[in-house]
Design an enzyme around this catalytic site. Sequence first.
Site, PDB file in Angstrom:
ATOM      1  N   ARG A  54      40.151  23.279  20.412  1.00 50.11           N
ATOM      2  CA  ARG A  54      39.998  22.885  18.986  1.00 50.11           C
ATOM      3  C   ARG A  54      40.074  24.112  18.071  1.00 50.11           C
ATOM      4  NH1 ARG A  54      40.396  19.050  21.774  1.00 50.11           N
ATOM      5  NH2 ARG A  54      38.979  17.284  21.954  1.00 50.11           N
ATOM      6  N   SER A  62      34.649  13.839  15.485  1.00 48.66           N
ATOM      7  CA  SER A  62      33.631  14.657  16.168  1.00 48.66           C
ATOM      8  C   SER A  62      33.161  15.748  15.222  1.00 48.66           C
ATOM      9  CB  SER A  62      34.228  15.333  17.399  1.00 48.66           C
ATOM     10  OG  SER A  62      34.803  14.394  18.238  1.00 48.66           O
ATOM     11  N   GLU A  67      32.743  21.536  14.561  1.00 53.03           N
ATOM     12  CA  GLU A  67      34.211  21.457  14.612  1.00 53.03           C
ATOM     13  C   GLU A  67      34.747  21.255  13.189  1.00 53.03           C
ATOM     14  OE1 GLU A  67      35.814  18.858  17.719  1.00 53.03           O
ATOM     15  OE2 GLU A  67      37.307  18.159  16.294  1.00 53.03           O
TER      16      GLU A  67
HETATM   17  P1  NAP Z   1      33.983  10.501  26.321  1.00 55.95           P
HETATM   18  O1  NAP Z   1      35.137   9.809  26.931  1.00 55.95           O
HETATM   19  O2  NAP Z   1      32.704   9.782  26.093  1.00 55.95           O
HETATM   20  O3  NAP Z   1      33.676  11.839  27.121  1.00 55.95           O
HETATM   21  C1  NAP Z   1      32.642  12.736  26.681  1.00 55.95           C
HETATM   22  C2  NAP Z   1      33.163  14.145  26.759  1.00 55.95           C
HETATM   23  O4  NAP Z   1      33.418  14.491  28.088  1.00 55.95           O
HETATM   24  C3  NAP Z   1      34.435  14.272  25.978  1.00 55.95           C
HETATM   25  O5  NAP Z   1      34.138  14.978  24.847  1.00 55.95           O
HETATM   26  C4  NAP Z   1      35.418  14.955  26.900  1.00 55.95           C
HETATM   27  O6  NAP Z   1      35.777  16.267  26.504  1.00 55.95           O
HETATM   28  C5  NAP Z   1      34.689  15.086  28.224  1.00 55.95           C
HETATM   29  N1  NAP Z   1      35.456  14.407  29.290  1.00 55.95           N
HETATM   30  C6  NAP Z   1      35.468  13.096  29.595  1.00 55.95           C
HETATM   31  N2  NAP Z   1      36.254  12.868  30.675  1.00 55.95           N
HETATM   32  C7  NAP Z   1      36.760  14.061  31.030  1.00 55.95           C
HETATM   33  C8  NAP Z   1      37.657  14.485  32.048  1.00 55.95           C
HETATM   34  N3  NAP Z   1      38.170  13.628  32.945  1.00 55.95           N
HETATM   35  N4  NAP Z   1      37.980  15.803  32.130  1.00 55.95           N
HETATM   36  C9  NAP Z   1      37.483  16.683  31.240  1.00 55.95           C
HETATM   37  N5  NAP Z   1      36.627  16.342  30.252  1.00 55.95           N
HETATM   38  C10 NAP Z   1      36.264  15.053  30.152  1.00 55.95           C
HETATM   39  O7  NAP Z   1      34.448  11.145  24.934  1.00 55.95           O
HETATM   40  P2  NAP Z   1      34.635  10.509  23.499  1.00 55.95           P
HETATM   41  O8  NAP Z   1      33.694  11.193  22.602  1.00 55.95           O
HETATM   42  O9  NAP Z   1      34.654   9.013  23.546  1.00 55.95           O
HETATM   43  O10 NAP Z   1      36.075  11.046  23.131  1.00 55.95           O
HETATM   44  C11 NAP Z   1      37.199  10.689  23.887  1.00 55.95           C
HETATM   45  C12 NAP Z   1      38.306  11.689  23.623  1.00 55.95           C
HETATM   46  O11 NAP Z   1      38.714  11.680  22.263  1.00 55.95           O
HETATM   47  C13 NAP Z   1      37.867  13.112  23.917  1.00 55.95           C
HETATM   48  O12 NAP Z   1      38.943  13.797  24.487  1.00 55.95           O
HETATM   49  C14 NAP Z   1      37.524  13.658  22.552  1.00 55.95           C
HETATM   50  O13 NAP Z   1      37.681  15.055  22.463  1.00 55.95           O
HETATM   51  C15 NAP Z   1      38.509  12.936  21.672  1.00 55.95           C
HETATM   52  N6  NAP Z   1      37.996  12.801  20.320  1.00 55.95           N
HETATM   53  C16 NAP Z   1      38.212  13.799  19.429  1.00 55.95           C
HETATM   54  C17 NAP Z   1      37.693  13.674  18.161  1.00 55.95           C
HETATM   55  C18 NAP Z   1      37.858  14.740  17.149  1.00 55.95           C
HETATM   56  O14 NAP Z   1      37.529  14.536  15.999  1.00 55.95           O
HETATM   57  N7  NAP Z   1      38.324  15.898  17.499  1.00 55.95           N
HETATM   58  C19 NAP Z   1      36.969  12.556  17.783  1.00 55.95           C
HETATM   59  C20 NAP Z   1      36.757  11.587  18.727  1.00 55.95           C
HETATM   60  C21 NAP Z   1      37.274  11.706  19.991  1.00 55.95           C
HETATM   61  P3  NAP Z   1      36.963  16.607  25.469  1.00 55.95           P
HETATM   62  O15 NAP Z   1      36.423  16.318  24.126  1.00 55.95           O
HETATM   63  O16 NAP Z   1      37.170  18.066  25.694  1.00 55.95           O
HETATM   64  O17 NAP Z   1      38.155  15.788  25.806  1.00 55.95           O
END
Ligand code: NAP
Length: 340
Positions: free
Chosen positions: A165, A239, A335
């Site tokens: 990020r 996020s 972030e």
């Molecule tokens: P989630 O699926 O509940 O998972 C929680 C965290 O664990 C995530 O933040 C993700 O990291 C990590 N994770 C889950 N499975 C993984 C794997 N197989 N390998 C490595 N890391 C893993 O997460 P969530 O909050 O619902 O979000 C889902 C995805 O959407 C994530 O990738 C998240 O970053 C992205 N997202 C981004 C934003 C933003 O504003 N930037 C907002 C919402 C969601 P990572 O975040 O590093 O992937």
Amino acid sequence: MPSIQSNVDLRPYNTFGLSVKSDHFTEIGSVEEFQQLRQSDTYRNNRRLILGGGSNVLFRGDFHGLVIRNNLKGIEKTTEDNEYVYLRAAAGENWHGLVLKTIDMGLGGLENLSLIPGCVGASPMQNIGAYGVEIKEVFEELEAFDMESGERRIFKSKDCEFGYRESIFKRSLKDKYLITAVTYRLRKQPVLNTSYGAINAELLAMNVEHPNIRNISEAVIRIRQSKLPDPSETGNAGSFFKNPEISATQYYDLLKHHSGLVGYPLENGNYKLAAGWLIEQCGLKGYVHKGAAVHERQALVLVNKQNCKGEDVFELSELVRDKVREKFGVELEREVNVIG
Ligand code: NAP
């Protein structure tokens, strides 16, 4: 010369839906308009802020300066080879609109990044990522203009210094360049990334056995819609915190005291912790502070619950950081770009 307005309410231009005033405000629809704007006194004599979709920004109060809304539009194929099509999108294009277009074109690479709010210009800025894919993997180059000299410069991947990020545009080149277009390298024969369990579970629920990029995109859309608040209904900036990175030693120490700890090993030997899980464990899911709140379904997202002020969100974010530090000894980093 683009027109410059004074004392403009930025509520429609930030997804937190915060009603803050900007001393000056303008929109640019082309590079020529940007070059004309640079000649104006308002541009030269003020602090400036470039806004795209306003989906990763928190205004703590009124903005004393010039807000420049990047409204450059256009998507075109620049070239192709056996494996890839190179697609150039102007920075003001809506991100999800671009993703849908690539899916219609049958091109792989952006499908896991469906429904991320914001514009194309922000995608390299913070190396947007979701469900195991980051923009740096499909990034070819970007075009940007020096905010002072107006000089055009092409940035290749290594010039952008992409991190988690992160990019050079959030660090040493912060506020130094206007990003005008980004070129993505997209696969003619898509290679699917279903490494995140949530995608497989959703595909199963959709009865899809042999997924294609459209199925992946639909699965991601369904997951996001079920967990994340729609900014047009509840103000938020996705996020709010980054997932913290800690050493393996610290990770195993924490695991001794918190058996459910959610962490993932990184290539550098460190561990990435799920910030949302840490916040939830502090009992903060749904926690309300003045007009702001921690989202009930996803603790990583802070929301404008009721007519809140930017300062309410900021105070809440400090409270969250304090609680997580107290309980886990882990430092959460924002972030979202805090202005003011
Ligand atoms: P989630 O699926 O509940 O998972 C929680 C965290 O664990 C995530 O933040 C993700 O990291 C990590 N994770 C889950 N499975 C993984 C794997 N197989 N390998 C490595 N890391 C893993 O997460 P969530 O909050 O619902 O979000 C889902 C995805 O959407 C994530 O990738 C998240 O970053 C992205 N997202 C981004 C934003 C933003 O504003 N930037 C907002 C919402 C969601 P990572 O975040 O590093 O992937």
